[in-house]
Design an enzyme around this catalytic site. Sequence first.
Site, PDB file in Angstrom:
ATOM      1  N   GLU A 156       0.798  -1.231   0.000  1.00 53.65           N
ATOM      2  CA  GLU A 156       0.000   0.000   0.000  1.00 53.65           C
ATOM      3  C   GLU A 156       0.831   1.282   0.000  1.00 53.65           C
ATOM      4  O   GLU A 156       0.639   2.156   0.851  1.00 53.65           O
ATOM      5  CB  GLU A 156      -0.981  -0.039   1.195  1.00 53.65           C
ATOM      6  CG  GLU A 156      -1.862  -1.271   1.125  1.00 53.65           C
ATOM      7  CD  GLU A 156      -2.769  -1.465   2.352  1.00 53.65           C
ATOM      8  OE1 GLU A 156      -2.707  -0.677   3.290  1.00 53.65           O
ATOM      9  OE2 GLU A 156      -3.551  -2.436   2.333  1.00 53.65           O
ATOM     10  N   ASN A 197       2.093  -4.601  -3.441  1.00 55.75           N
ATOM     11  CA  ASN A 197       0.686  -4.953  -3.290  1.00 55.75           C
ATOM     12  C   ASN A 197      -0.092  -3.692  -2.894  1.00 55.75           C
ATOM     13  O   ASN A 197       0.363  -2.932  -2.038  1.00 55.75           O
ATOM     14  CB  ASN A 197       0.626  -5.994  -2.137  1.00 55.75           C
ATOM     15  CG  ASN A 197      -0.698  -6.676  -1.972  1.00 55.75           C
ATOM     16  OD1 ASN A 197      -1.301  -7.127  -2.940  1.00 55.75           O
ATOM     17  ND2 ASN A 197      -1.156  -6.785  -0.722  1.00 55.75           N
ATOM     18  N   GLU A 261      -6.246 -10.308  -2.404  1.00 55.20           N
ATOM     19  CA  GLU A 261      -7.079 -10.191  -1.191  1.00 55.20           C
ATOM     20  C   GLU A 261      -8.554 -10.060  -1.549  1.00 55.20           C
ATOM     21  O   GLU A 261      -9.297  -9.279  -0.923  1.00 55.20           O
ATOM     22  CB  GLU A 261      -6.626  -8.976  -0.355  1.00 55.20           C
ATOM     23  CG  GLU A 261      -5.150  -9.019   0.026  1.00 55.20           C
ATOM     24  CD  GLU A 261      -4.697  -7.874   0.929  1.00 55.20           C
ATOM     25  OE1 GLU A 261      -5.563  -7.179   1.502  1.00 55.20           O
ATOM     26  OE2 GLU A 261      -3.479  -7.691   1.072  1.00 55.20           O
ATOM     27  N   ASP A 263     -12.322  -9.881  -1.852  1.00 58.09           N
ATOM     28  CA  ASP A 263     -13.625 -10.068  -1.202  1.00 58.09           C
ATOM     29  C   ASP A 263     -14.585  -9.063  -1.833  1.00 58.09           C
ATOM     30  O   ASP A 263     -14.154  -8.062  -2.413  1.00 58.09           O
ATOM     31  CB  ASP A 263     -13.579  -9.969   0.338  1.00 58.09           C
ATOM     32  CG  ASP A 263     -12.835  -8.791   0.904  1.00 58.09           C
ATOM     33  OD1 ASP A 263     -12.745  -7.748   0.222  1.00 58.09           O
ATOM     34  OD2 ASP A 263     -12.346  -8.884   2.050  1.00 58.09           O
TER      35      ASP A 263
HETATM   36  O1  G2I Z   1      -7.613  -4.239   6.024  1.00 58.20           O
HETATM   37  C1  G2I Z   1      -7.820  -5.294   5.145  1.00 58.20           C
HETATM   38  C2  G2I Z   1      -6.527  -5.731   4.482  1.00 58.20           C
HETATM   39  C3  G2I Z   1      -6.032  -4.630   3.542  1.00 58.20           C
HETATM   40  N1  G2I Z   1      -4.785  -5.039   2.875  1.00 58.20           N
HETATM   41  C4  G2I Z   1      -3.722  -5.477   3.741  1.00 58.20           C
HETATM   42  C5  G2I Z   1      -4.202  -6.555   4.706  1.00 58.20           C
HETATM   43  O2  G2I Z   1      -3.164  -6.912   5.580  1.00 58.20           O
HETATM   44  C6  G2I Z   1      -5.422  -6.080   5.467  1.00 58.20           C
HETATM   45  O3  G2I Z   1      -5.789  -7.171   6.329  1.00 58.20           O
HETATM   46  C7  G2I Z   1      -6.385  -6.830   7.531  1.00 58.20           C
HETATM   47  C8  G2I Z   1      -6.691  -8.079   8.338  1.00 58.20           C
HETATM   48  O4  G2I Z   1      -7.557  -8.916   7.602  1.00 58.20           O
HETATM   49  C9  G2I Z   1      -7.368  -7.690   9.647  1.00 58.20           C
HETATM   50  O5  G2I Z   1      -7.532  -8.829  10.478  1.00 58.20           O
HETATM   51  O6  G2I Z   1      -5.579  -5.993   8.259  1.00 58.20           O
HETATM   52  C10 G2I Z   1      -6.239  -5.488   9.410  1.00 58.20           C
HETATM   53  C11 G2I Z   1      -5.387  -4.417  10.043  1.00 58.20           C
HETATM   54  O7  G2I Z   1      -5.220  -3.344   9.160  1.00 58.20           O
HETATM   55  C12 G2I Z   1      -6.527  -6.657  10.353  1.00 58.20           C
HETATM   56  O8  G2I Z   1      -7.258  -6.188  11.477  1.00 58.20           O
HETATM   57  C13 G2I Z   1      -6.668  -6.364  12.703  1.00 58.20           C
HETATM   58  C14 G2I Z   1      -7.445  -5.576  13.734  1.00 58.20           C
HETATM   59  O9  G2I Z   1      -7.390  -4.190  13.356  1.00 58.20           O
HETATM   60  C15 G2I Z   1      -6.847  -5.765  15.079  1.00 58.20           C
HETATM   61  O10 G2I Z   1      -7.632  -5.113  16.038  1.00 58.20           O
HETATM   62  C16 G2I Z   1      -6.735  -7.259  15.399  1.00 58.20           C
HETATM   63  O11 G2I Z   1      -6.044  -7.474  16.617  1.00 58.20           O
HETATM   64  O12 G2I Z   1      -6.671  -7.742  13.055  1.00 58.20           O
HETATM   65  C17 G2I Z   1      -6.001  -7.984  14.272  1.00 58.20           C
HETATM   66  C18 G2I Z   1      -5.901  -9.505  14.498  1.00 58.20           C
HETATM   67  O13 G2I Z   1      -7.159 -10.099  14.513  1.00 58.20           O
END
Ligand code: G2I
Length: 448
Positions: A156, A197, A261, A263
């Site tokens: 990003e 990415n 990614e 969805d």
């Molecule tokens: O935001 C969606 C995706 C965008 N592109 C990069 C990816 O790395 C990103 O993935 C998401 C995860 O799927 C989420 O699971 O990234 C988020 C953070 O920006 C992730 O969220 C985090 C929560 O914000 C936290 O509170 C939590 O502790 O997930 C953590 C683990 O469950």
Amino acid sequence: MRPSLSGLLTGLATVAALLLAAPAAHAADPPLRDLATAKNKVIGTAVTGSKLTGTYGEIAGREFNWLTPGNAMKWGSVEPTRGNFNWTEADQIVDFAEAHDQDVRGHTLVWHSQNPSWLDNGTWTPAQLSQLMNDHIALEVGRYKGRLAAWDVVNEPFNEDGTYRQTLWYNGLGADYIAQALTAARAADPAAKLYINDYNVEGVNAKSTALYNLVRDLKARGVPIDGVGLQAHLILGQVPSTLQQNIQRFADLGVDVAITELDIRMQLPSTAAKLAQQRTEYDAVVKACVAVARCTGVTVWGFTDSDSWIPDTFPGQGAATPYDENYAPKPAYYGIATALGGTVTEPPVPTGCSAVYSVPNQWNTGFTGQVTISCAAGSSLSSWRVAWTFGAGQQVGQAWNANCVQTGTAVSCSNASWNGSVPSGGSVSFGFNGTWSGSNPVPTVTLG
Ligand code: G2I
């Protein structure tokens, strides 16, 4: 010989069980990974390491041939305090992948988000920042050297208008942090494919054009860059019409393209019409990749609605993935399958009421079972009883939202006083803790 009454009843029970066991038809379809392989593509999913058991683990292992750790390899996960490393979940995912003949996409090395606070809140000179970044890449990529197929090295880097995002890295090192990171990753694992990415770069627009120009310039300078990841966090009804054209223009630069990614979110509640549209859109995205030789494949960002980032980030939206919360394949699943050339046996449009059994969680000797009773439009229940026979010595323990009794291998669960009624188009679930050893096969359930 005339059929006996008990034989007739058993026959009827079998027919009823088959009618109620829609996922069995699905299990007979070729898994997505076989369809993808036949098209020379890969099909992946983001995963959470702690969930790779029970039904979640079965589906992740059976349907996909690439895995991306959803969070486990991010800097904040692996080095929460400086010099203290936690590789447990990342290792678990890589081990699972190897045991299931899957490739892993490392995600992600250099990003502005999910960094440890010691890094975000530190004050660093450019030289220190460069050292931190290079050391981090050398350590993490080096740890998995030879075991990961690809890395999202930089995540990003752009704003929507195509200017560089002001991050710790950009502000300290300028745009050249990207070339530095790629060079460090190549040195640490020469065999891994190195990607940049980003999101909102699926169609031709200012942001994707900035990415395009960056990749072109990096290649011209001889900086190691093998691919571009188009995240594809899409909104129902807004799949860019220029997706395939955009994939093609990156491919024409001489790099691979991966949809990393995917969805497709919608406003809740989901309806049959929205899910049908979502199916068409999953099909279109996967087809756009299939149509371009250098598009390596598609990864979904979580395969089940129970493991998706969408509801937390966009309240009121969801249903974005190909499986529902109870691990039943949604129309989107069949969209992916048909785009990969599958001729799938689709479950009939549901009528009546049915019960589905799943195992959301399983550990050495215990597991959590879940049963969801759903009624299609036009059907309802005022009370229910679900029965099954355990095939491998499992034992039901404490149940919630139902009263369960086990006699020998036969289990019977009836509704609690508060959840006997299942409305038309609605569902109720109950759960229980159980014990198992050896194996824990999913039984066929009957609803009475
Ligand atoms: O935001 C969606 C995706 C965008 N592109 C990069 C990816 O790395 C990103 O993935 C998401 C995860 O799927 C989420 O699971 O990234 C988020 C953070 O920006 C992730 O969220 C985090 C929560 O914000 C936290 O509170 C939590 O502790 O997930 C953590 C683990 O469950």
